[in-house]
Scaffold this active site. Structure first.
Site, PDB file in Angstrom:
ATOM      1  N   LEU A 150       0.574  -1.392  -0.012  1.00 32.79           N
ATOM      2  CA  LEU A 150      -0.108   0.033   0.061  1.00 32.79           C
ATOM      3  C   LEU A 150       0.618   1.485   0.308  1.00 32.79           C
ATOM      4  O   LEU A 150       1.781   1.090   0.719  1.00 32.79           O
ATOM      5  CB  LEU A 150      -1.309   0.221   1.065  1.00 32.79           C
ATOM      6  CG  LEU A 150      -0.726   0.184   2.148  1.00 32.79           C
ATOM      7  CD1 LEU A 150       0.048   1.332   2.678  1.00 32.79           C
ATOM      8  CD2 LEU A 150      -1.165  -0.618   3.670  1.00 32.79           C
ATOM      9  N   CYS A 264       9.077   4.357   4.274  1.00 34.77           N
ATOM     10  CA  CYS A 264       9.428   3.436   3.637  1.00 34.77           C
ATOM     11  C   CYS A 264      10.091   2.982   2.199  1.00 34.77           C
ATOM     12  O   CYS A 264      12.202   2.580   2.368  1.00 34.77           O
ATOM     13  CB  CYS A 264       8.393   2.518   2.700  1.00 34.77           C
ATOM     14  SG  CYS A 264       6.933   2.584   4.064  1.00 34.77           S
TER      15      CYS A 264
HETATM   16  C1  UGA Z   1       6.185   2.934  -0.893  1.00 39.16           C
HETATM   17  C2  UGA Z   1       5.086   2.461  -1.973  1.00 39.16           C
HETATM   18  O1  UGA Z   1       5.098   2.827  -3.528  1.00 39.16           O
HETATM   19  C3  UGA Z   1       4.274   0.916  -1.856  1.00 39.16           C
HETATM   20  O2  UGA Z   1       4.196   0.524  -2.469  1.00 39.16           O
HETATM   21  C4  UGA Z   1       4.935   0.406  -1.081  1.00 39.16           C
HETATM   22  O3  UGA Z   1       3.699  -0.291   0.098  1.00 39.16           O
HETATM   23  C5  UGA Z   1       5.202   1.321   0.753  1.00 39.16           C
HETATM   24  O4  UGA Z   1       6.473   1.990   0.642  1.00 39.16           O
HETATM   25  C6  UGA Z   1       6.060   0.643   1.469  1.00 39.16           C
HETATM   26  O5  UGA Z   1       7.162   0.092   1.135  1.00 39.16           O
HETATM   27  O6  UGA Z   1       5.116   0.702   2.440  1.00 39.16           O
HETATM   28  P1  UGA Z   1       5.178   5.629  -0.141  1.00 39.16           P
HETATM   29  O7  UGA Z   1       6.222   5.196   0.821  1.00 39.16           O
HETATM   30  O8  UGA Z   1       3.702   5.461   0.039  1.00 39.16           O
HETATM   31  O9  UGA Z   1       5.104   3.932  -1.012  1.00 39.16           O
HETATM   32  O10 UGA Z   1       5.522   6.383  -0.951  1.00 39.16           O
HETATM   33  P2  UGA Z   1       5.463   6.452  -2.549  1.00 39.16           P
HETATM   34  O11 UGA Z   1       4.043   7.302  -3.387  1.00 39.16           O
HETATM   35  O12 UGA Z   1       6.115   5.250  -3.156  1.00 39.16           O
HETATM   36  O13 UGA Z   1       6.252   7.792  -2.988  1.00 39.16           O
HETATM   37  C7  UGA Z   1       8.098   7.773  -2.202  1.00 39.16           C
HETATM   38  C8  UGA Z   1       8.216   9.220  -2.935  1.00 39.16           C
HETATM   39  O14 UGA Z   1       8.647   9.024  -4.138  1.00 39.16           O
HETATM   40  C9  UGA Z   1       7.591  10.266  -2.079  1.00 39.16           C
HETATM   41  O15 UGA Z   1       8.503  11.310  -1.479  1.00 39.16           O
HETATM   42  C10 UGA Z   1       6.917  11.423  -3.446  1.00 39.16           C
HETATM   43  O16 UGA Z   1       7.021  12.059  -3.224  1.00 39.16           O
HETATM   44  C11 UGA Z   1       8.209  10.482  -4.036  1.00 39.16           C
HETATM   45  N1  UGA Z   1       7.862   9.667  -5.449  1.00 39.16           N
HETATM   46  C12 UGA Z   1       7.156   9.522  -6.395  1.00 39.16           C
HETATM   47  C13 UGA Z   1       8.787  10.695  -6.484  1.00 39.16           C
HETATM   48  O17 UGA Z   1       9.659  12.017  -6.113  1.00 39.16           O
HETATM   49  N2  UGA Z   1       8.719  11.085  -8.028  1.00 39.16           N
HETATM   50  C14 UGA Z   1       7.602  10.098  -8.267  1.00 39.16           C
HETATM   51  O18 UGA Z   1       7.470   9.799  -9.437  1.00 39.16           O
HETATM   52  C15 UGA Z   1       6.752   9.150  -7.765  1.00 39.16           C
END
Ligand code: UGA
Length: 437
Positions: A150, A264
């Site tokens: 998630l 994460c």
């Molecule tokens: C992440 C994974 O996406 C989930 O699938 C996983 O279950 C979760 O970790 C976990 O291990 O529990 P999350 O930490 O909620 O989820 O956030 P993401 O949506 O993955 O974003 C992570 C970071 O990457 C954020 O800081 C976001 O701003 C950044 N990001 C995301 C970017 O800089 N560029 C992008 O294109 C996408």
């Protein structure tokens, strides 16, 4: 089914509510009395869209209760372990003390045929070790590793309608008795067509580490391209649009900006490298060091760019940081790139004000030295430079003309590349993005 969910943080609280929504009778257990008191009165201890409504709905139907007493796990058929595995202090590896403590606390309550399901993100090899402890205590009980995928901000829908289920069982066989039990737990999404893969323990644990490593790598890849774009005058957003149209690549997770943070991705890639080192496979993951380094370099780059747009010095410059959460629709500030940048700017002499729709109290606990302003109008008033660092909808939709009359200088650094440069420049702003001309 009767289900216990041990650990009621970002993962467990949502999981408990969603399992009740699927029709099960659920007890959520956590050692934190305040969290349990909040959840018992249908109050989410953190911001997650849709969670409070769901808590109210399932608690009204009496299918969900919360307690600090592990004895409440007795009588459940399935026990989910949902506690955190943060980065160890001063080391890259994962701190397993919460997983171990929760399993040891659960062991005395295991009964015949129970299934213990690990959902926490753990170093490969953990499930096998814990399975040994479970079968020593109750030989007819089973341990399954069922990683969670998630995303914060979408946690409820990701739990109720996930992309896939992965069940790690000791022999990796579809016929293992725990497979049928877990199919019963997830019967609604499985009937709706969610794919389900059965693997051995180690593969299931690695699926999670590999998925998060891939996502982190994708983000650092595009941020590396942003560095090259900055050196050449090219536009990383258009580059991402163009390569993303190749469906082998895909456009998702190719948004260049200040990089990834949260509870994460950063700690998971480090724990994965640490575990690979222990297993003698460190060379396989040395690229993740580069992924981490590219990510960290974005934060330094933003500090430098801010200095540049402020005319060469940060001293005394009033900087307003829009966004403290590590991403929008969350109040989580763990390893938030926005806050890390805000703190570095402050250390270098800028007068920093941070605003955010949801994350300010968490931010103030983590970085008490920064100034926080919940009111947007006051936060931007007389600002010398605005930094958009978390792309909340209200910041993406800002009107450059309206905002222009409130700040002291028309300078904006778009750390998430979500604003239209032409529109902001036409309104008289000095606009800078990351990896954009
Ligand atoms: C992440 C994974 O996406 C989930 O699938 C996983 O279950 C979760 O970790 C976990 O291990 O529990 P999350 O930490 O909620 O989820 O956030 P993401 O949506 O993955 O974003 C992570 C970071 O990457 C954020 O800081 C976001 O701003 C950044 N990001 C995301 C970017 O800089 N560029 C992008 O294109 C996408």
């Amino acid at each position: 089914m009767r289900i216990s969910v041990i650990g009621c943080g970002y993962l467990g609280a949502v999981h408990a509510a969603c399992m009740a929504k699927l029709g099960h009778e659920v007890v959520g257990i956590d050692v934190d009395e305040r969290k349990i008191a909040d959840l018992s009165s249908s109050k989410a201890p953190f911001y997650e869209p849709g969670l409070e409504e769901l808590l109210r709905e399932v608690q009204d139907s009496s299918r969900l209760t919360f307690t600090t007493d592990m004895a409440a796990a007795a009588g459940s058929d399935v026990h989910f372990i949902c506690v955190g595995t943060p980065q160890k202090k001063g080391e890259n590896g994962a701190d397993m003390s919460y997983v171990d403590a929760s399993l040891f606390a659960l062991l005395p309550y295991l009964q015949e045929g129970n299934v213990v399901v690990g959902k926490s993100t753990v170093p490969v090899g953990t499930a096998e070790r814990l399975a040994g402890l479970v079968s020593e205590q109750e030989p007819s009980a089973h341990l399954v590793w069922n990683p969670e995928f998630l995303r914060e901000g979408h946690a409820v829908s990701d739990t109720l309608q996930p992309d896939r289920f992965v069940y790690g069982v000791p022999d990796g066989s579809e016929d293992h008795p725990a497979v049928g039990r877990l199919d019963e737990v997830y019967s609604a999404p499985i009937t709706a067509g969610t794919p389900r893969l059965v693997t051995d323990h180690a593969t299931a644990e690695l699926v999670k580490a590999a998925a998060n490593s891939f996502l982190a790598t994708k983000i650092s890849f595009i941020n590396a391209m942003a560095e090259v774009c900055e050196a050449t005058g090219a536009d990383v957003s258009r580059l991402a649009d163009a390569i993303g149209l190749d469906d082998r690549i895909g456009r998702k997770f190719l948004n260049a900006g200040i990089g990834f943070g949260g509870g994460c991705l950063p700690k998971d890639i480090r724990a994965f490298m640490a575990r690979a080192g222990e297993l003698g496979a460190d060379q396989a993951l040395t690229f993740l060091r580069e992924v981490d380094a590219i990510n960290m370099r974005r934060r330094t780059r933003v500090v430098e760019l801010t200095r540049e747009i402020c005319g060469g010095s940060l001293l005394g410059q009033r900087i307003t940081v829009l966004g403290a959460a590590f991403k929008p629709e969350s109040d989580d500030v763990r390893d938030s790139p926005a806050l890390s940048i805000a703190a570095q700017l402050q250390l270098q002499g800028a007068v920093v004000t941070v605003t955010d729709p949801k994350a300010l109290s968490n931010a103030a606990r983590r970085f008490p030295e920064l100034q926080y302003e919940p009111d947007f109008a006051s936060a931007v008033q007389a600002s010398d430079a605005l930094l958009l660092l978390t792309e909340w909808a209200e910041y993406r939709n800002l009107d450059p003309y309206d905002l222009g009359s409130r700040v002291s200088s028309l300078r904006i650094l778009d750390g998430r590349n979500v604003l239209d440069p032409a529109k902001w420049r036409a309104a008289g702003w000095h606009y800078r993005g990351l990896g954009r001309p």
